[in-house]
Each structure stands twice: as C-alpha cells, then as structure tokens.
Design an enzyme around this catalytic site. Structure first.
Site, PDB file in Angstrom:
ATOM      1  N   GLY A   1       0.821  -1.200   0.000  1.00 23.86           N
ATOM      2  CA  GLY A   1       0.000   0.000   0.000  1.00 23.86           C
ATOM      3  C   GLY A   1       0.856   1.250   0.000  1.00 23.86           C
TER       4      GLY A   1
ATOM      5  N   VAL B   1       0.008   4.393   5.557  1.00 21.24           N
ATOM      6  CA  VAL B   1      -1.295   3.777   5.857  1.00 21.24           C
ATOM      7  C   VAL B   1      -1.211   2.832   7.050  1.00 21.24           C
ATOM      8  CG1 VAL B   1      -2.165   3.974   3.506  1.00 21.24           C
ATOM      9  CG2 VAL B   1      -0.885   1.940   4.160  1.00 21.24           C
ATOM     10  N   GLY B   2      -0.014   2.669   7.622  1.00 22.35           N
ATOM     11  CA  GLY B   2       0.114   1.881   8.844  1.00 22.35           C
ATOM     12  C   GLY B   2       0.556   0.452   8.637  1.00 22.35           C
TER      13      GLY B   2
ATOM     14  N   THR C   1       3.663  -0.873   8.806  1.00 23.61           N
ATOM     15  CA  THR C   1       4.618  -1.306   9.832  1.00 23.61           C
ATOM     16  C   THR C   1       3.934  -1.490  11.185  1.00 23.61           C
ATOM     17  OG1 THR C   1       6.382  -0.116   8.678  1.00 23.61           O
ATOM     18  CG2 THR C   1       6.793  -0.736  10.961  1.00 23.61           C
TER      19      THR C   1
ATOM     20  N   SER D   1      -5.283   3.142 -17.825  1.00 20.35           N
ATOM     21  CA  SER D   1      -6.658   3.331 -17.362  1.00 20.35           C
ATOM     22  C   SER D   1      -7.310   4.578 -17.946  1.00 20.35           C
ATOM     23  CB  SER D   1      -6.695   3.407 -15.837  1.00 20.35           C
ATOM     24  OG  SER D   1      -5.947   4.506 -15.377  1.00 20.35           O
TER      25      SER D   1
ATOM     26  N   LYS E   1      -9.653   5.609  -6.622  1.00 24.23           N
ATOM     27  CA  LYS E   1     -10.264   6.437  -7.669  1.00 24.23           C
ATOM     28  C   LYS E   1     -11.688   6.847  -7.276  1.00 24.23           C
ATOM     29  CE  LYS E   1      -7.525   4.379 -11.391  1.00 24.23           C
ATOM     30  NZ  LYS E   1      -7.525   3.538 -12.595  1.00 24.23           N
TER      31      LYS E   1
END
Length: 775
Positions: free
Chosen positions: A355, A359-360, A362, A678, A721
């Site tokens: 990620g 975002v945490g 670890t 995309s 998105k």
C-alpha cells in the site's frame, strides 16, 4: 663537452618521475611514440639527447609548458628493443643546459639549449662545503641501507666541486622537486649549500625512522617474551592444580552446549571448535575468532519459543484498538490464529502488506505480534544491496558476522518471533550479490526449515517465524519472491476513516507528547475534516499527524504565554494556526462541456481526478499529445483514435476527419508525469465529444482501458479512484465490468452518493457519458 653559453639544437625527451645529473649513468624505458622518434633522431646524428623532467607524472602527452626548462645533455650509450615496441635506453649525463626556444614540437620535441660548464674558484669556503657534504653523505650511507658503502670511496676521490655535488645528489632518494632544485643550481657553491641542507634533513629523518623501527622491534620481542612467560605460568598452574580463566570459559561452553541438546551433526561441529579453542593461546587472533563463533551458536534460541495466545476475541480487540478499518488484514490474522488453534502446528505464513506510504503497514505488523503474544523484530530492506546482509559473511573474512536475520532472531530471544521485512520493494543488487535471491530461501516455508547462514555454517529452523513484509508497489518485487508471499492490499483511508483515526489515535497521542491536558486542546470534527481536505494530500495519515502536532505546538505556545487556558480548533479558525490551505481538489464544472471529460487516476498518495481536454483544428489528421504523458497513455490515445474511425458515422463525424482535422489532447498540470493503462475510454470519449460537438455529462467520471474494437479492460486502484471522485462531486462513475468484484471494497458512504455503472464496451460508455440532448 660544449663551452659555457654555447647554443646547440638537440632532440628532447621529457622524463616521468626521473631526474638525471651530469656524470650519472641511467637506464630507463621509452614507450611514447614522440620519445622514440626523438631517440631515433639523436642516434642518426651524434647520439646526444636533452633529458628533463615533466611536472605531472601521469601526463601521457606533455606539451611545451609541461616540463622543466633546465635539464641534462646526455650521451646515448646503448639501446635495446623490448616486446611491445618499447625501448630500453642507457644514457650518461654530460652537462647542464637550459631550453631557450622550442624549434619543433612534432613529430618530437627539438629545442635550442644553452650549455653550462661548472666554473668555480676552489677557495677555503668551497673546500669546507665539499668536506661537509662528503661527511654528511657518509652519515647518510651509515644510517640507510639504500646506498652501497662502496660508493663513498668513489665520492671521496672526486676533486671537482660541481662533479662532487652531482654525484652525491644522484645517489639520494629525493622528491622530484628537490632533485630539480639541485639541477637548477648552475652556481656550484649554491649547489653545494643546497645539497648540504638536504643531506642534513635526510639524515635527521632517517635517524627518527631508525628509532621507530627499534621501538617496534623491541615491542615484538616483548610480545614473544610475554607468550613464553604465559606458557610457563600455565605449566605452573597445571602443576598446582589451578585452572585459568580460559579453562573456566571452555567448561562453561561445554555445559551450555550440552544443555542445548542440538542435533548430532551440529553438536559434533561445535565440540570440534571448542576443542580447537582449548588448544590455542588466548592471545592468538584465531582464538578470538573461534570464541566469537562458538558464543554466537550457543546464544541462539535453538529451542526457546513463546507460546501463542490463542484467544480470537482478545486478538480482535487488540487489532481494533491499534487500527481503525483495515478489515481484510485483521481478518487474515484472526484466520491464522483459528487454524493454529485447531492444528496446534502450522508453518509461519508470509504476509506481504502492499500500500501507499503512511497507511500503517509497519504498525500492523507490531499489532500482529502483540495479538499473538510474540516478540517483534524489524529489518529495513530499503537500499540493501549486499547479499551478506541476509546470509552473513563467511568466516574466512576478517570481521565476519552473521546476517541480520540470524542477528534479529538472537535479539528476539525466541525462534518464533514476528519478523518484519520493511520496504521489500526497495531491494537493490550489485557486484556484492542479489539480496532478493537470498530471501527466496528465507521466505519459502518448504526451505526455511534449514536456513544456513554463511557465518554459522549450520542450519537454523525459521519455519516457526511469522514473516511479514511491506511494500509500496509490487512492480519492483521479483516474481519468484512475490510468488512466496500472500499479498494483502492496504489501500488508502477514506475521509471518514481518517477522521476516526485522528479522533481516536492521533489527537490524544500528540496531546500527550506535547504535554497538553485533555482540556488544553480540542479540535472539532469539521476542523479535522478541513485539515484532511485542504492541508493534506495522502493515502495514509502521516501528514495529518504532522499537522495535528503543529496545532499542539501552537496551542502550547499560547497556553504557556498565558493568553488562554485552552484552545479550540474549528473549520473557521484553522487558517490562523496552519496558515492558508495547501491543496484543493478539482471540482466538477458548472455546465456540460464539449471535449472535456473527467478521468480517474491512481497515484502513490491516493486517487486523483484528471480533466482531459481535446481541441479540433483544420489540418492533416495530426494527433498531438501534451501534459507529460507516458508511453502507455500515448498508445491508449492511438488506440482510441483507431476505434473512433470505425464508428465515426454513428456520431455524425466526417469519414475523412483523420485527413482533414488535427486533434490536440491535453491533460493539465503538464509538469507532472502521467502514465498508466486506465485512460483509454476517457481519451476516446473526449475525442468523440470534440469531433461530434456533443457535450459530456459533467457529473460523470470514468476509468478503463480501451481495445481497438472498443472493448473496456479492467484497471487497478478502484477504491482510491472512487474516493477521488467523491471529493470532486461526481455523481456517476463508469468502470470496467471486470472490476465489479472490487465494489465490495468501496465504503457504503461512497456507494450511497455515487452511482457505479459497469461498462463492457465504448457503446455503454458513450450512452452514459454524452449529453445528446444538448447537441
């Protein structure tokens, strides 16, 4: 010998690192073509050549300004051809000379030189200088072994002052600058004075060197004497029945080894090492190496492991306490515990948390260790390029140590910790090996049961270790390594999730760190949302944490100054503490427009909306792409254009538009590189809108790749998105039908506000995107 002041024309060779004096015989090798031609010219005439020293020894092609002007005219005595076109030359110095002019530089140096003849009146001062130089030279010979003692006999027989100075100078080991100083000294008395100064300095330095050598030699003798005395003391202690410290240490090693109950193979090897150690002197270098090795083996947790805490409710509570959201990761940990409870035996899984930063990932690994009641070890792989970091150094190298994996197991003190490999996608490789390949054995549950570190040279069981890895992207992880891991995507947080994380974790944590009481600072929900929306742009919460810390500092200053007792932050006064907002998100237009479509993109900091614009102009069918587009997006534009040519009639587009109309596709913010598979349907839609003059629904955003036949292909980063579309005020998202399964990851709060429409082909896209009634 020429008279003093006589001018002669003569070939010149610049010497590298060599100096030649009159009356001196010297042999050297000539390899440069220019120097060889100068030799040939000298041999063709009178065998005389002018030798001087060049300034820079590394200069292979010296110019006319790169050598000293004063040198020595020499007679070529002998020439010998060597393999490789080199020539060995034997020359004898005749007399000093100085370059007046350089008459030729190619194919070799030819110069006009003026000659110098030593003329001096042999008075008392000259004789005194000669005796002083001779005496100092005798002392020099006596102090050093660099000059043969026979040389002094030939020196003492010289009556000419100039020749005496030159003969002595030729025997000294001096720097090029010092030798050149003596060559430049045309006046004989000045030459003798300079030589005497140099001799005195050299003798003084040599005496200091001799004293140092004598001290070192005496120390070596002292060490030998100490070793002999130690051996005598050991023999005396043996006679008296006393054991020395080494014997105690060896006995302790044997006791520890017996207690460990290792396999026969390992036990036999360590016993042999301890026996070797017992036969060596404690002062020997090898003794220290063996002691260190045996201690490493004995200190490893071969049998010690922590007992897993198999309580699913408690584990779930711990995971929920530490992290808000991240349901997939939590679910995976609880599943592992449930299976472990049923089987009572299970190899450690390898989880890869992928990620964006912050975002945490670890901290999730730390929570896993806490919920399992295991020790936690972290190893950062960012920039690691040496295989020895993983497998260790072989003991044949000086300073060898085990790899960081074995070191981490030793620090943990158990054989079943949670072991985190942080930033596994940042591994590098060079001439020291490929760490990623070394990790293949570590992360393979079928192989790591007998992981062998190069230093230990015995297998260690890693099968009970729970390995967790983190990465920002899967693209740079080698496929064989990725195949051994279970990938769990840790996507970015929604605004709602960030708000809860800030309220439950970040604000209390930062207030405690900054010494603020609970009543000292309060931040409203609207104020936190304002920070999230306008002061941060990230998938994680690192920048949000820094902004909250900034608020705490500002509040602390006001409270300490006595201005207020407590600070309340709302969306109305946030700019007083954090300044003007740093970011804004693209919002939808006020009306439907022709040739402008909102696309959705994924970046390292989360989702973004991209406004793609197309202009049409009379021309020859040229397609121009601007906005720092990558190769993939350029190919998508070409594919979209080819598709439009096949359906042009259906939308009232001229059949020959590709020959008469130029298209300019632009994505704003041209300084930012953009690429990815995309944007195909977005480009196709905006081109069709521009060519057909049909406006595009401003509330619609889209993402997906296009084929030549108009089929819509799947994309990645769907959740990020969707969050970006919500921020921009989008009401409808067109996405590939193959991504329907990803709707499960979209938060319910987003699904309530946005209509998600799966599309299989461009026909479906255009049906929802084009506002035909406004044609």
């Amino acid at each position: 010998m020429e008279d003093n002041g006589h001018v002669i024309n003569i070939p010149l060779i610049p010497l590298r690192g060599l100096s030649i004096f009159p009356y001196m015989v010297l042999h050297f090798d000539v390899g440069r073509k220019k120097s060889i031609k100068a030799l040939e010219a000298a041999m063709a005439k009178d065998q005389r050549i002018f030798l001087t020293t060049q300034f820079d020894i590394d200069n292979d092609s010296p110019e006319s300004t790169d050598f000293y002007k004063v040198g020595t005219i020499c007679k070529i005595k002998q020439m010998l051809k060597l393999p490789g076109d080199a020539i060995r030359v034997l020359v004898e110095g005749i007399q000093r000379a100085e370059v007046l002019t350089i008459s030729e530089e190619t194919p070799y140096f030819r110069v006009d030189v003026t000659t110098y003849v030593d003329t001096v009146e042999i008075d008392k001062e000259t004789k005194a200088l000669m005796r002083s130089c001779t005496a100092a030279f005798e002392k020099y010979i006596a102090t050093t072994n660099r000059v043969s003692a026979d040389v002094i006999l030939s020196v003492t027989s010289i009556d000419e002052p100039g020749r005496l100075a030159d003969t002595i100078a030729a025997q000294l080991t001096l720097k090029t600058e010092q030798k050149q100083e003596l060559i430049n000294a045309v006046d004989v008395k000045v030459r003798l004075e300079n030589l005497y100064k140099i001799l005195l300095t050299e003798v003084e330095i040599l005496e200091v060197e001799k004293n140092i050598n004598d001290k070192v030699k005496s120390q070596i003798n002292k060490s030998q004497k100490e070793y002999y005395l130690r051996e005598q003391i050991k023999a005396i202690r043996d006679e008296l029945g006393e054991e020395d410290a080494q014997e105690d240490e060896i006995e302790e090693m044997r006791h520890k080894l017996k207690k460990l109950k290792l396999s026969k193979k390992i036990d036999k090897k360590i016993v042999a090492e301890i026996d070797r150690y017992s036969r060596l002197s404690p002062s020997s270098a090898e003794s220290g190496v063996i002691r260190s090795y045996v201690n490493w083996i004995l200190d490893l947790p071969w049998k010690k492991e922590t007992k897993d805490q198999i309580d699913l409710v408690k584990a779930q509570t711990i995971l929920d306490e530490d992290h808000f959201g991240l349901e997939t990761v939590k679910e995976r940990v609880v599943e592992y515990l449930a299976v472990r409870d049923l089987t009572q035996s299970m190899k450690g899984p390898i989880i890869c948390l992928v990620g964006p930063p912050g975002v945490g990932k670890t901290s999730i690994a730390k929570s896993i260790a806490r919920s399992l009641n295991r020790e936690f070890v972290r190893m950062s792989l960012g920039g690691v390029r040496d295989e020895a970091e993983i497998r260790g150094h072989r003991r044949t190298y000086i300073g060898a140590i085990p790899g960081r994996i074995i070191n981490g197991i030793k620090e943990a003190g158990t054989k079943n910790p949670v072991f985190l490999f942080d930033e596994i996608d940042k591994l590098s490789s060079d001439f020291r090996g490929d760490p990623a390949s070394a990790l293949l054995e570590v992360l393979d549950p079928e192989q790591n049961k007998e992981f062998t570190d190069h230093y230990l040279e015995v297998p260690f069981d890693l099968s009970k270790v729970m390995f967790v890895t983190t990465a920002n992207s899967l693209n740079t992880i080698p496929r064989p390594l990725l195949d051994r891991m279970e990938v769990i995507q840790v996507s970015g947080y929604t605004e709602y999730e960030k708000l809860n994380i800030a309220k439950k974790y970040l604000v209390p944590k930062k207030m405690e760190e900054h010494g603020l009481q609970k009543s000292g600072l309060s931040v409203s929900d609207e104020g936190l949302l304002e920070i999230i929306r306008k002061y941060t742009r990230e998938s994680g919460v690192r920048e949000l944490e820094r902004k909250i810390a900034d608020l705490c500092r500002k509040a602390a200053v006001r409270i300490v100054k006595g201005e207020v007792k407590s600070v309340r932050i709302t969306e109305k006064n946030i700019d007083k503490y954090l300044g003007k907002s740093r970011y804004h998100y693209d919002l939808i237009s006020d009306e439907n427009q022709i040739g402008i479509v909102t696309g959705l993109a994924w970046t390292a900091v989360g989702g973004e909306t991209l406004s793609i614009e197309v202009n049409t102009m009379k021309g020859k069918g040229k397609l121009q792409l601007t906005g720092q587009l990558g190769d993939v997006m350029k190919e998508s534009a070409q594919a979209a254009l080819s598709y439009i040519r096949t359906i042009a009639k259906d939308y009232g587009i001229a059949d020959d538009f590709y020959e008469t109309i130029d298209l300019h596709v632009h994505i704003p913010e041209g300084a930012i590189p953009k690429d990815g598979p995309s944007a195909g349907i977005t480009m196709a839609t905006t081109m069709i809108s521009a060519l057909s003059q049909i406006p595009v629904n401003r509330y619609v955003a889209m993402t997906g790749e296009i084929t030549l036949r108009g089929r819509v292909l799947a994309i990645g980063g769907f959740k990020e998105k969707a969050l970006a579309a919500k921020r921009a005020g989008i009401k409808k998202i067109l996405f590939p039908f193959d991504n329907v399964k990803d709707l499960e990851d979209i938060p319910e709060s987003v699904k309530k506000e946005i209509e998600f429409v799966p599309v299989k082909s461009m026909d479906d896209v255009l049906e929802h995107a084009l506002a035909r009634e406004e044609k």
